[in-house]
Each structure stands twice: as structure tokens, then as C-alpha cells.
Enzyme design. Structure first.
Site, mmCIF file in Angstrom:
data_model
loop_
_atom_site.group_PDB
_atom_site.id
_atom_site.type_symbol
_atom_site.label_atom_id
_atom_site.label_comp_id
_atom_site.label_asym_id
_atom_site.label_seq_id
_atom_site.Cartn_x
_atom_site.Cartn_y
_atom_site.Cartn_z
ATOM 1 N N LYS A 113 0.942 -1.227 -0.067
ATOM 2 C CA LYS A 113 -0.072 0.232 0.089
ATOM 3 C C LYS A 113 0.825 1.153 -0.289
ATOM 4 C CE LYS A 113 -4.399 0.820 0.082
ATOM 5 N NZ LYS A 113 -5.526 -0.059 -0.646
ATOM 6 N N ASP A 153 -6.718 4.431 -5.039
ATOM 7 C CA ASP A 153 -7.550 4.121 -3.776
ATOM 8 C C ASP A 153 -8.403 5.620 -3.440
ATOM 9 O OD1 ASP A 153 -7.549 2.338 -1.213
ATOM 10 O OD2 ASP A 153 -7.366 4.260 -0.566
#
Length: 460
Positions: A113, A153
Site C-alpha cells: 500500500k 484508492d
């Protein structure tokens, strides 16, 4: 090994640890206990400064990050988030969740991430482009189609992915599948924008069928959804398509409640407006909301305002359902809760839902069944991995092919969670529904752990 300043990561870690230790896995196969201390530490954390120029020709600086958490199953895979709240705790929690979510897809992708504390709201298109190019100047050193493949995201959509890809191509002189969520004319996959929302609803569809022995589906169900971004929009559209009624959507400023049900036309209006960062309070002034009016509640989340509901889908951000809100949902008759956001429920809320699941219920008060985001929102990364496969083959699948594969793999993912929860459960109430939290954590953890043993990352 958890730092006191990392509360989100600690919460995610404790959720996995507690469910694994509550199962019989370590009693039956003690070798897996050794993996816990290893898997919680990222293989690599990259932190860098992003210096860029705003429209006033002034220098601005932000923090950039990439947490490359685990590559046991394949290249690191996970989104990039641009939001002022971004910090290492949040990215480590998201990356840690991503390891097991990606394992659950059945595809060869590891977990990672990244992102920045850059806030795109109020910024011009040129400022966003310049930031993306500056961000990629450093990130490009650490990613690649066989190394680390980021996606979008929060606040990183098609526009940002395009700028990031353009920067990567320019810097590396390489046209490759290094990002997912790309445009359809240059390597993107059909159904990618819809994937997380569609996959979430496909997962809940299996919950309903399993709990009712195939007697019920979404038809006539009242569904509360939080959020109004990509995931919430497409989850709402799929619920409507399957015969359900969407009674709420929300954003950071407030909630809309619709007794008649939000319409597909209204969702389309919201989708277009959200690209320009408009609030729901502004959006509901559109003519689409005149014939089907909604109630707007400023500063509120939907959970205590929706009235009677059958299904709750948190699709906004982490920790968006508190313990008290979970109790309100239970009192409102909710039967199925599944997260479209990552770690959408606090531990207090999960305890409420899991307590209800385990409690003895009469036929008139069926159990609440909660599904964690690492399972129920895996559709997005699943189709991202399918995009990687299409890129490798230099082909593009049809919408029907991608949607069919998404649907099939979400069913497989659900069944894997049921299998592991049943196999390793120590719960005394054998009449209760299996724990999807335990099942998802076990299924993902065992697959990753086995690969780590095979690679010599950990040994018995």
C-alpha cells in the site's frame, strides 16, 4: 513490535491475531505460530519527499510512502491513497490487510500500500498533474510489472492513474502494466471501476443464500450504504439491479436518507459530481432529486438514521461503524453486514456483530452475520490482478468475461472462508453461522504462510 504511534495498524494486527488464536489452527499445526512474528513486519518501507510547484509558482512539499509488505505470493499489489490523513500507521494497516485479501483472491499477488498526505480537493487539474509527476519521480525507482503494481484508492482515480502512468512511461521509457485502473485504450480492464462494489454485493448475495438455504436473495431487501465514492456507487447500482432498495449514502459532511430508495439516475448524478469533489449537500439540489426527494442530515453517518434495514454496507473509510452504531443497526433488524471499506468497523462494533451471531436466536430474530473487508471488498484487487494478466497477454477481455470471473471468484472466496471457519472453529454453539472473520483470516494466512515456508522466509 507495534509502535505506540500506530493505532490503525495495531488494530488490524490484533484483529488477525485474536481470530487466529481463537481458532484451533495453532493447536493442530503449531508450526504456523512461527509465522506471526515474521508476517507482521513489512519487507520494505519506502518514505520520500514530494516537491512540486503549485499554480502560483510556489514550492510545496508532501510526504510520499510505499509499504511493500509481503511478496510471498507474487508482486506487491495495493492502492495509492492521496489524503491529508495518510501516515505510516494507516498505510501499514492497509498493507497488512492487503496481504490476506490478495491471498483470498486465489491469484498470485502479494500485499502492499502507498500514497501521500497530499490533498487534491481544491487543487486545479494542472496542480494534480504536477504532483503526480513529482510523486512518480521517486516511486518509479521501486515499482515495476514484476515487482510492485500499485492501483488507485481514495482520491486516486482514473485521472490520477493516467498522470502517474504517463510519468512512469516518461521516466523509465517503458510501456508496461505497472499500474492498474488504467484507461481502456491503454491497458485497462473493463469492469475495473465497478469491481469492488459489484464484488461486495456478489459476496453478500452468497451470505444471504447460505443463511437462508437458498430461499432468499436481495429482492425487497432494505440496504444501508455509507460513502458515495466509487465503491458505494457501484454497490448501490448492483443492489438496485438485484431488486434491493438503497436507503442511504453519505460523505464526510453528511448523509442522505431515502425512504423510497435512491435511484440509478441519482447515483449517476452523484458519480459525475464527486469527480469535482462536490458534497452531497450540493448534489441533492440537482433536478434528479426533485421527483425522488431525500433527507439530508449534516455531520452524520447513516447507521442510526436509516430505520429498519436488512443489509448494511460500510463503503467510506476505516472505523466508520462504532460499537453504539452497531447496536443501533442490530436494533434496526440488520441481518447482514459486509465492509466495502477496509476495516470499516471498530473492534467494538465487530464484537457486537459477532456476539449477535453467536447468540441463540429464535426464528423471528435471525443472527447478524458480519463479513470483514479483506473478504467482502476483494473484488477490486481481484479485477486489478485480472488486468495484470490481460496486460501480460496484450489482450482485453470482454465485460462479460471479467464480470463472470469476478462473480465466480467472489463465490470461491466466500466458500473458502466458510471451509476454514468450519474446519478450525472452537465455538461451542454449533448452530450458529460460521465466523467469516475467522474464516477469511485463516484462509488468507495459511496460504501466505505456506509460501513463506517454501521460500525459507520462515522455517519450522
Amino acid at each position: 513490535m507495534v509502535q505506540p504511534s500506530e493505532p490503525e495498524f495495531e488494530q488490524a494486527l490484533n484483529e488477525v491475531y485474536s481470530t487466529l488464536k481463537a481458532s484451533s489452527l495453532f493447536e493442530k499445526e503449531p508450526k504456523y505460530l512461527k509465522v506471526l512474528d515474521v508476517v507482521q513486519i513489512p519487507e520494505r518501507i519506502i518514505q520520500f519527499r514530494v516537491v512540486w510547484e503549485n499554480d502560483n509558482h510556489e514550492v510545496e512539499v508532501n510526504r510520499g510512502y510505499r509499504v511493500q509488505f509481503n511478496s510471498a505470493l507474487g508482486p506487491y499489489k495495493g492502492g495509492l491513497r492521496f489524503h491529508p490523513t495518510v501516515n505510516l500507521s494507516i498505510l501499514k494497516f492497509l498493507g497488512f490487510e492487503q496481504i490476506f485479501k490478495n491471498a483470498l483472491t486465489g491469484l498470485n499477488i502479494g500485499g502492499g500500500k502507498g500514497g501521500s498526505d497530499f490533498n487534491p480537493k481544491g487543487r486545479s487539474n494542472n496542480e494534480i498533474r504536477r504532483f503526480c509527476y513529482a510523486f512518480m519521480r521517486e516511486l518509479s525507482r521501486h515499482i515495476g510489472q514484476d515487482t510492485d503494481v500499485p492501483a488507485g484508492d481514495i482520491n486516486v482515480g482514473g485521472r490520477e492513474i493516467g498522470y502517474l502512468f504517463g510519468a512512469y512511461k516518461q521516466i523509465r521509457n517503458s510501456f508496461e502494466g505497472v499500474l492498474t485502473g488504467k484507461g481502456l485504450t491503454w491497458g485497462g480492464s473493463l469492469i475495473r471501476p465497478e469491481a469492488t462494489g459489484f464484488g461486495l454485493v456478489y459476496y453478500v448475495e452468497q451470505q444471504i443464500k447460505y443463511a437462508t438455504k437458498g430461499k432468499e436473495d436481495f429482492t425487497g431487501k432494505r440496504v444501508a450504504i455509507s460513502g458515495s465514492g466509487n465503491v458505494a456507487q457501484y454497490a448501490a447500482l448492483k443492489v438496485i439491479q438485484l431488486g434491493g432498495k438503497v436507503v442511504s449514502l453519505s460523505d464526510s459532511k453528511g448523509t442522505i436518507i431515502s425512504e423510497e430508495g435512491v435511484t440509478a439516475e441519482q447515483i449517476a448524478v452523484i458519480g459525475k459530481a464527486k469527480i469535482a469533489f462536490k458534497s452531497l449537500e450540493e448534489i441533492i439540489k440537482d433536478p434528479a432529486f426533485e421527483t425522488h426527494p431525500v433527507k439530508y442530515i449534516a455531520g452524520a453517518r447513516p447507521w442510526i438514521h436509516v430505520g429498519q434495514v436488512d443489509v448494511a454496507l460500510p463503503c467510506a473509510t476505516q472505523n466508520e461503524v462504532s460499537g453504539d452504531e452497531a447496536k443501533a443497526l442490530v436494533a434496526a433488524g440488520v441481518k447482514y453486514v459486509a465492509e466495502g471499506s477496509n476495516m470499516g468497523s471498530t473492534q467494538d462494533a465487530i464484537d457486537v456483530f459477532e456476539g449477535e451471531r453467536l447468540a441463540t436466536k429464535s426464528a423471528s430474530a435471525p443472527a447478524v452475520w458480519y463479513a470483514p473487508g479483506k473478504a467482502s471488498n476483494a473484488g477490486g484487487v481481484l479485477v486489478s490482478a485480472l488486468e495484470m494478466g490481460q496486460n501480460s497477454q496484450r489482450i482485453q477481455w470482454t465485460s462479460e468475461q471479467v464480470d463472470s470471473e469476478l462473480h465466480k471468484r467472489m463465490i470461491n472466496l466466500f466458500e473458502e472462508s466458510i471451509k476454514y471457519a468450519t474446519q478450525y472453529s472452537k465455538e461451542s454453539n454449533k448452530e450458529s453461522l460460521p465466523s467469516l472473520v475467522m474464516g477469511a483470516n485463516l484462509a488468507g494466512f495459511v496460504k501466505v504462510a505456506d509460501a513463506m515456508f517454501d521460500h525459507g522466509d520462515v522455517w519450522a
